[in-house]
Design an enzyme around this catalytic site. Structure first.
Site, PDB file in Angstrom:
ATOM      1  N   GLU A  78      29.368 -35.494   7.541  1.00 57.11           N
ATOM      2  CA  GLU A  78      29.474 -35.070   6.139  1.00 57.11           C
ATOM      3  C   GLU A  78      30.699 -34.193   5.901  1.00 57.11           C
ATOM      4  O   GLU A  78      31.260 -34.172   4.819  1.00 57.11           O
ATOM      5  CB  GLU A  78      28.205 -34.313   5.737  1.00 57.11           C
ATOM      6  CG  GLU A  78      28.076 -34.095   4.258  1.00 57.11           C
ATOM      7  CD  GLU A  78      26.678 -33.638   3.857  1.00 57.11           C
ATOM      8  OE1 GLU A  78      26.595 -32.697   3.065  1.00 57.11           O
ATOM      9  OE2 GLU A  78      25.679 -34.215   4.331  1.00 57.11           O
ATOM     10  N   ASP A 102      24.370 -34.834   6.799  1.00 50.45           N
ATOM     11  CA  ASP A 102      23.262 -33.880   6.913  1.00 50.45           C
ATOM     12  C   ASP A 102      21.919 -34.597   6.839  1.00 50.45           C
ATOM     13  O   ASP A 102      21.725 -35.513   6.030  1.00 50.45           O
ATOM     14  CB  ASP A 102      23.341 -32.838   5.792  1.00 50.45           C
ATOM     15  CG  ASP A 102      24.248 -31.680   6.179  1.00 50.45           C
ATOM     16  OD1 ASP A 102      24.868 -31.743   7.254  1.00 50.45           O
ATOM     17  OD2 ASP A 102      24.354 -30.712   5.398  1.00 50.45           O
ATOM     18  N   TYR A 150      18.948 -26.156  11.499  1.00 53.42           N
ATOM     19  CA  TYR A 150      19.299 -26.595  10.145  1.00 53.42           C
ATOM     20  C   TYR A 150      18.672 -25.687   9.091  1.00 53.42           C
ATOM     21  O   TYR A 150      17.461 -25.476   9.080  1.00 53.42           O
ATOM     22  CB  TYR A 150      18.828 -28.031   9.952  1.00 53.42           C
ATOM     23  CG  TYR A 150      19.342 -28.690   8.696  1.00 53.42           C
ATOM     24  CD1 TYR A 150      20.679 -29.016   8.562  1.00 53.42           C
ATOM     25  CD2 TYR A 150      18.481 -28.995   7.651  1.00 53.42           C
ATOM     26  CE1 TYR A 150      21.150 -29.635   7.411  1.00 53.42           C
ATOM     27  CE2 TYR A 150      18.945 -29.609   6.501  1.00 53.42           C
ATOM     28  CZ  TYR A 150      20.288 -29.923   6.389  1.00 53.42           C
ATOM     29  OH  TYR A 150      20.745 -30.534   5.256  1.00 53.42           O
TER      30      TYR A 150
END
Length: 647
Positions: free
Chosen positions: A8, A105, A340
């Protein structure tokens, strides 16, 4: 043949290349070795086309063109990233690329970013696999690539992403044009402006409504004075204790309309009469202890951080906005220090719990790898203690592990890796990291234990209550740095109170009036509004209750900070950076008024949350995109028609 990895962001692409030993030449927009290519998006490369791209007539806003609901949606490459899009396209279409690994992501928006590119390029006859990771450590990236599933297994998630975008697009375009054309002139006249555009958004307008309604509650709040009765009970020359009166069934005033709730009087004169009634002329006031209750209370370590909880906590502690918190958490994730951050879960999975020893071993070395103050150095000692005593071994049996409470990602925890990056962090980033580490380590420690003592002292038939709470075992509190305050003085008082006996007579009691008043609700802070959004408009401070009723919230962990930012940018709300308190602007209040009278459902948190719940159902395959679109288009059409017929 080669494998192509698409990330990303450039920084993530570099981490993937390092983890997979792709040591090829760095070219313009990609890295290539003998067997692999790594390239990247720069966030979104493709977005939805504006109405005028369907037909030039839509460039001019007119009521007769509403509702605007295309049968086939158009997309286009974003102008300022065309160069990178072209680079990614060239790699996707290369004849020597056989397998594409999607490494955007791991979430709905990450999925959407790649799918838009894939659709625009029309990538065919290549194997596409989805890499789903929870941190950017070498081991996790390798695992993600090794266990990558077919991209088609994420088709439902992609469908939810497309629908989210269509929903925001349709509501934004139709309702913004509808309300601006219908009420804009009146609003611009009221505000003394040349022109006012009424910007409407599925989530944004609902959040504006929450902030305005809270402000109106405060503005319209009328203080109610009330009068409490406090007694001071002298035990001996050296010690006395106090108690507050509360109405009971034995009281003469039980169910009386003279009272404020059951703790005081609405009228000062009545309160003074009550005090006189407890006295016997000039004789000393006497009382008797009728009950002494002792019990132990255990307070468990809190659940782990999700993004909303972290944003709320940092707004309180460090006065950081949700956007600042997200940026810091994202940086710590990209530095491999954290897992994350855009997660709603506050627990970890069984699989992660089995490997948690690795995280702890990394944290053991925190004081050796980083420059820390004495307080921070203690963290390594806690990690060492957990490992030595095996405190992590039964983690799977605790409330901190629950596969059912995890959708995309588990809670935010330290990886135990990337510690060399800590010395390059600024003070704020370091404080955030240490806070998350402390929360993580605390779950391995026992509850904090408190002794609670409650005493009931009666004067005639009226009861006065005294409460004492003392920490007798700090447990996890010392790990998160929240040792019980003033505990020594509280313990000394509690010891004296504990010597009192049921049936003991207390003489020479003094009584006094304590004036108080009701307080208005508090304004939202940038942190508390995030919690309220997570719980569909309900600001629930109690974390146990919050977890019990948790469902689909307003927006997602990935978008809530961005929504607040947008409301500030268009001057609908104001954020006080020092206090993090949110207030509506005059413009914001006017916009709220227009929406409330025209499309009131837009400001109802329950409805906004129900749309989000529908998207979650799409992602789980419980309903189809067609079903969702039928309801969405019907909602748009119904409300456009309603406004048009009312003006």
């Amino acid at each position: 043949m080669k494998s192509l990895f698409i990330a990303e962001k450039p920084s993530v692409a570099l981490e993937i290349a390092k983890a997979l030993n792709i040591n090829g030449a760095k070219r313009n927009g990609y890295i290539e070795s003998e067997n692999a290519i790594v390239t990247w998006c720069v966030g979104h490369l493709v977005n939805m086309s504006y109405p005028e791209k369907y037909d030039s007539k839509y460039k001019k806003w007119t009521l007769k063109d509403l509702p605007f609901m295309p049968k086939i949606y158009r997309y286009e490459v974003i102008a300022n990233v065309k160069k990178q899009f072209q680079i990614v396209k060239e790699q996707l279409l290369r004849s020597d690329v056989s397998t594409i690994y999607v490494c955007t992501d791991s979430g709905r928006e990450g999925e959407y970013i790649y799918r838009l590119v894939d659709d625009m390029v029309q990538v065919k006859n290549k194997e596409k696999r989805r890499v789903w990771i929870d941190s950017q450590t070498v081991e996790e990236i390798k695992r993600g690539v090794k266990e990558a599933k077919s991209l088609s297994e994420y088709d439902n998630l992609a469908a939810a992403a497309y629908l989210r975008a269509k929903e925001d697009y349709l509501m934004g375009i139709n309702f913004s044009r509808l309300l601006t054309l219908s009420f804009g002139k009146r609003l611009s006249s009221q505000l003394g402006k040349k022109y006012v555009v009424i910007a409407v958004g599925r989530v944004m307008t609902c959040v504006l409504g929450m902030i305005v309604e809270r402000e109106l509650e405060i503005r319209n709040f009328t203080k109610t004075p009330y009068y409490k009765i406090q007694a001071t009970f002298p035990v001996n020359v050296e010690f006395q204790y106090t108690g507050e009166w509360k109405v009971t069934e034995d009281s003469k005033l039980h169910m009386s309309r003279l009272l404020f709730k059951d703790i005081g009087f609405l009228n000062k004169e009545r309160a003074l009469e009550f005090i006189d009634g407890l006295r016997d002329g000039n004789d000393p006031v006497k009382g008797i202890i009728t009950a002494i209750n002792r019990k132990k209370e255990r307070k468990n370590p809190p659940l782990l951080y999700n993004l909303a909880e972290l944003q709320n906590d940092l707004a309180k502690r460090f006065k950081l906005s949700p956007d600042e918190t997200l940026k810091i958490a994202q940086k710590l994730y990209e530095k491999k220090l954290l897992t994350y951050p855009r997660t709603d879960a506050r627990v970890i999975s069984k699989a992660v719990a089995k490997e948690i020893e690795t995280n702890l071993k990394g944290l053991q070395n925190l004081d050796k790898r980083c420059q820390l103050n004495n307080e921070e150095k203690a963290i390594s000692g806690y990690a060492n203690e957990i490992l030595k005593k095996g405190l992590f071994k039964d983690l799977e049996k605790t409330r901190y592990v629950n596969d059912k409470a995890i959708t995309d990602h588990y809670a935010i925890i330290p990886t135990g890796q990337g510690l060399e990056a800590l010395n390059r962090l600024n003070d704020e980033e370091k404080k955030v990291y240490i806070l998350i580490v402390r929360r993580f380590l605390s779950i391995f420690y026992p509850p904090a234990v408190f002794n609670q003592l409650s005493i009931t002292t009666k004067i005639k038939e009226e009861s006065f209550y005294t409460n004492s709470k003392v920490c007798i075992d700090e447990g996890y509190l010392r790990i998160i740095g929240e040792e019980a305050k003033d505990n020594d003085s509280k313990a000394e008082r509690a010891e004296l109170l504990s010597k009192l006996k049921k049936g003991q007579l207390i003489e020479n009691i003094s009584l006094e009036l304590k004036e108080s008043e009701t307080t208005p609700p508090k304004r939202y802070t940038s942190g508390s509004i995030i919690l309220a959004m997570e719980n569909a408009g309900k600001l629930i401070e109690d974390e146990e209750l919050r977890e019990q009723i948790k469902g689909s919230g307003i927006g997602t962990s990935a978008t809530r900070a961005e929504i607040l930012n947008k409301l500030q940018k268009i001057h609908y709300i104001h954020l006080n950076k020092k206090t993090q308190i949110l207030t509506p602007t005059t413009l914001g209040e006017k916009i709220y008024g227009v929406v409330k009278t025209s499309i009131p459902s837009l400001i109802k948190p329950e409805l906004t949350a129900s749309w989000e719940k529908g998207l979650s159902m799409i992602a789980r395959g419980e309903i189809t995109s067609e079903e969702y679109m039928i309801k969405l288009e019907a909602y748009i059409e119904k409300n456009v028609k309603k406004v048009l017929t009312s003006i």
